[in-house]
Enzyme design. Structure first.
Site, PDB file in Angstrom:
ATOM      1  N   GLU A  84       0.838  -1.216   0.000  1.00  0.00           N
ATOM      2  CA  GLU A  84       0.000   0.000   0.000  1.00  0.00           C
ATOM      3  C   GLU A  84       0.867   1.256   0.000  1.00  0.00           C
ATOM      4  OE1 GLU A  84      -2.968   0.124   3.160  1.00  0.00           O
ATOM      5  OE2 GLU A  84      -2.878   2.318   3.131  1.00  0.00           O
ATOM      6  N   HIS A 127       8.583   0.088   5.793  1.00  0.00           N
ATOM      7  CA  HIS A 127       8.060   0.171   7.171  1.00  0.00           C
ATOM      8  C   HIS A 127       7.908  -1.229   7.725  1.00  0.00           C
ATOM      9  CE1 HIS A 127       4.707   0.215   4.309  1.00  0.00           C
ATOM     10  NE2 HIS A 127       3.992  -0.459   5.205  1.00  0.00           N
ATOM     11  N   HIS A 131       5.886  -3.417  10.345  1.00  0.00           N
ATOM     12  CA  HIS A 131       4.663  -3.461  11.165  1.00  0.00           C
ATOM     13  C   HIS A 131       4.972  -4.212  12.461  1.00  0.00           C
ATOM     14  CE1 HIS A 131       1.535  -2.536   7.963  1.00  0.00           C
ATOM     15  NE2 HIS A 131       2.501  -2.955   7.172  1.00  0.00           N
TER      16      HIS A 131
END
Ligand code: AMP
Length: 129
Positions: free
Chosen positions: A88, A93, A95
């Site tokens: 997305e 990043h 999580h």
């Protein structure tokens, strides 16, 4: 075009910031799988995690470990799950997701939180950093 996370890092859009240093930032996921779902992001915008310089990759994991330990202290959970997707938002990043069952790691299961709940949670996590 700058990623949405670069806009957060540049303070062009807000976030529920948990922690930050010169190279990394951690903030709560706006659409969490579970309470405490946090993203750890390198400030330098790179799309894919294995394209990070090796040293940056290791330091991102060190940063994420610190945040994960604080999450474990803050959120009653079985453990903190860790995953990297990036489909997305094409800006690396990690999580971190406090989990009790497998569905907490599936991105089709979401919880809703109010702005007040997000803000209170940030304060609780920061106490354990
Ligand atoms: P993915 O790129 O598939 O790893 O997923 C991107 C994650 O970023 C999703 O879990 C989103 O809920 C989260 N996200 C997207 N925009 C924001 C934002 N502005 N603040 C916090 N989290 C976000």
């Amino acid at each position: 075009m700058a990623s949405i996370f670069t806009k957060i890092i540049n303070e062009e859009i807000p976030c529920y910031k948990v922690a930050e240093n010169e190279d990394f930032i951690a903030f709560l996921d706006i659409n969490p799988n579970a309470k405490g779902h946090t993203l750890c992001v390198p400030k330098k915008e790179v799309d894919k995690i294995f394209d990070l310089e090796e040293d940056t990759y290791h330091r991102l994991m060190k940063f994420a470990r610190k945040i994960g330990i604080a999450l474990e202290k803050t959120i009653p959970c079985n453990r903190v799950g860790i995953t990297v997707i990036g489909l997305e938002v094409p800006h690396v990043h990690v999580h971190l997701i406090p989990i009790n069952e497998m569905r907490d790691m599936t991105f089709s299961h979401k919880i809703s939180m109010t702005p007040e709940e997000f803000l209170d949670l940030v304060k609780e996590i920061q106490k354990n950093l």
